[in-house]
Design a protein around this motif. Structure first.
Motif, PDB file in Angstrom:
ATOM      1  N   GLN A 340      -2.687  -7.823   0.098  1.00 55.58           N
ATOM      2  CA  GLN A 340      -1.918  -6.768   0.739  1.00 55.58           C
ATOM      3  C   GLN A 340      -2.744  -5.988   1.753  1.00 55.58           C
ATOM      4  N   TYR A 393      -4.103   0.453   4.544  1.00 61.21           N
ATOM      5  CA  TYR A 393      -2.903  -0.380   4.699  1.00 61.21           C
ATOM      6  C   TYR A 393      -1.651   0.392   4.292  1.00 61.21           C
ATOM      7  N   PHE A 394      -1.688   1.054   3.143  1.00 63.11           N
ATOM      8  CA  PHE A 394      -0.506   1.763   2.677  1.00 63.11           C
ATOM      9  C   PHE A 394      -0.131   2.912   3.611  1.00 63.11           C
ATOM     10  N   TYR A 399       2.586  -1.558   6.404  1.00 63.59           N
ATOM     11  CA  TYR A 399       3.130  -1.636   5.044  1.00 63.59           C
ATOM     12  C   TYR A 399       4.634  -1.840   5.062  1.00 63.59           C
ATOM     13  N   TRP A 464       2.528   1.642  -4.788  1.00 65.25           N
ATOM     14  CA  TRP A 464       3.093   2.374  -3.663  1.00 65.25           C
ATOM     15  C   TRP A 464       4.604   2.152  -3.660  1.00 65.25           C
TER      16      TRP A 464
END
Length: 521
Positions: A340, A393-394, A399, A464
């Motif tokens: 991810q 990334y989040f 995302y 998340w």
């Protein structure tokens, strides 16, 4: 990284031969599959959310300064010099705005931000920040503490992210075809097969949840596992499992203990290769310790060490042998987080969303090969570097919640609940080992403190915008229930906040079990 204290094993109760009640643990632990060192964000919900104090409580060394600019799809207010030791976020009833209040005085600000669907108005006065949409469309607000290093060159900051309506990404549950009544070579009925003629009670959605929910709860025969009555919602769509999959790792370990190829005293060592993100116990540890910490504290490193020792291929074969056809449990936590975070370009290529979807739709043999590559390459990464990359990334426009079901371990509510039933009933385990496994699962999150509950086995997980819980419970009536609760694409971001729903999820499961129980003739 901080470490968690070791917990001594509990004394074994007398073994049992079925799913009838057993002695209860005195406490359970909340899972922490996402970093616990960030201030929980707030979102537009009907409730007022109190923010935990995760920053030092010393006085401010300098006045608070605020910068405001677009950050991907969100308009971000960056508050430097702020120590949010206490604050609240209140949502408008129609979800078109929010008010945030801090102890510290903030510099004044009045701003109108143009978006594709209308204006956002932001006002800061005294200790209060207010944000509204001019046309009263929903506005999602995320308040978070961003650790040093997450944004390159930036110290720790407090951020308020405002998501206008057009910027929000929704999760679409991936539909499947239920398993056939039997699979060649499996030797057991398909785990996801709907039971013909089983009475079904109406589904009542949880009032506290946002986003898609997949749910399966069944009263079962405690000796055969046969469903007697059910409540379901979207039971045959795929959802990411998050840390609820770790109970199958414990099951696989006890099967090896039962077979004599592993013992509770076997010692395995934490290494740079097998260490995953977040807190962990370093050094050489017993299998007993690893199983306990994987379930009670949801320690990613403990789960990954066991998973690698058992091998992901054998854990997947265990699920396959029990008739599942859509369940995947062959990814370590480090592997799916690395995927991810975009740190496995050699496996998934430079375009992660496209490659992740292609891997998801590939033939089973190719899916297995890709997962094995991801597990191997993830072991070359430093866990702290991975954690920072994952946070970036989040917080980035890259995302999308859909990638979680593509990259993480996954199942359908029906398949997973049926597999959990077979875990508890596994006839290959001796009564002693079956009892020990049940005792371990009874230490997981989040038993309701209610005298009507005589057994509660559970494992929860979060991420998340993702919350899961599954397990088995028995009431003092002797009725036994298996359950799987999956909520992906929630309006709540970050596990630190969404985990606050876990007590509500547990109460929701118990209430539905009682509904079924009362309907029994």
């Amino acid at each position: 990284m901080p470490t968690s204290p070791a917990q001594p094993p509990r004394p074994e109760p007398q073994p049992t031969e079925s799913l009838l009640p057993e002695p209860q643990p005195t406490a359970s632990r909340r899972p922490q599959p996402r970093p616990a060192r960030r201030l929980p964000p707030g979102h537009l919900t009907a409730a007022c959310l109190t923010l935990a104090a995760l920053l030092p409580t010393h006085a401010h060394a300098a006045p608070v300064t605020i910068t405001a600019a677009w950050s991907g799809t969100a308009y971000r207010l960056t508050l430097r010099g702020l120590t949010p030791t206490d604050g609240t976020l209140r949502a408008e009833p129609d979800r078109s705005g929010a008010t945030l209040t801090f102890r510290a005085a903030l510099p004044p600000l009045n701003r109108t931000v143009r978006t594709a669907t209308g204006d956002l108005t932001i006002t800061i006065k005294g200790h209060t920040v207010t944000a509204r949409t001019a046309d009263r469309r929903p506005l999602r607000v995320n308040l978070s503490y961003i650790r040093p290093g997450v944004i390159p060159g930036q110290d720790a900051t407090t951020a308020i992210d405002l998501y206008p309506p057009e910027s929000w990404t929704e999760y679409q549950p991936e539909p499947t075809t239920p398993c056939t009544p039997s699979r060649p070579g499996a030797g057991v009925p398909g785990a996801g097969v709907p039971s013909a003629g089983v009475p079904e009670l109406p589904y009542q959605p949880p009032t506290f949840a946002t986003g898609p929910v997949g749910f399966y709860l069944a009263q079962i025969d405690p000796r055969t596992g046969t469903p007697l009555r059910v409540i379901t919602h979207d039971p045959d769509s795929l959802y990411p499992l998050a840390s609820t999959y770790k109970q199958v790792i414990a099951w696989a370990a006890y099967r090896d203990i039962n077979a004599g190829t592993l013992t509770l005293n076997t010692r395995l060592t934490v290494t740079e290769a097998n260490r995953s993100i977040e807190t962990y116990q370093p050094g050489t540890r017993t299998v007993q310790n690893l199983i306990t910490q994987a379930i009670t504290r949801s320690e990613n490193t403990a789960s990954d060490i066991l998973h690698l020792h058992l091998t992901p291929q054998r854990v997947q074969a265990l699920a396959d042998a029990h008739g599942t056809c859509h369940t995947r449990v062959n990814m370590t936590t480090k592997a799916w987080w690395a995927a991810q975070a975009g740190l496995l370009p050699g496996v998934y290529g430079p375009d992660l969303p496209t490659s992740a979807q292609q891997a998801f739709t590939a033939p089973p043999e190719q899916q297995a090969a890709t997962a094995a590559q991801a597990v191997t390459q993830a072991q070359t990464l430093n866990a702290d570097t991975l954690l920072n990359a994952l946070d970036r990334y989040f917080y980035s426009p890259a995302y999308h919640p859909q990638t979680e079901v593509y990259l993480q371990n996954r199942s359908t509510p029906r398949e997973w609940a049926t597999l959990i039933t077979r875990q508890y009933l596994d006839p290959t385990l001796t009564p002693t080992n079956r009892s020990a496994l049940r005792r371990t699962l009874a230490q997981g999150c989040c038993r309701v403190n209610d005298p009507s509950v005589t057994y509660w086995g559970s494992k929860a997980g979060s991420g998340w915008r993702n919350l899961t819980m599954s397990g088995l419970l028995t009431l003092n009536t002797g009725q036994t229930f298996v359950y799987a609760y999956f909520n992906t694409g929630s309006d709540l971001m970050d596990s630190a906040l969404i985990e606050q729903q876990l007590p509500s999820v547990a109460q929701y499961i118990l209430q539905n079990a009682r509904r079924i129980g009362k309907s029994t003739p």
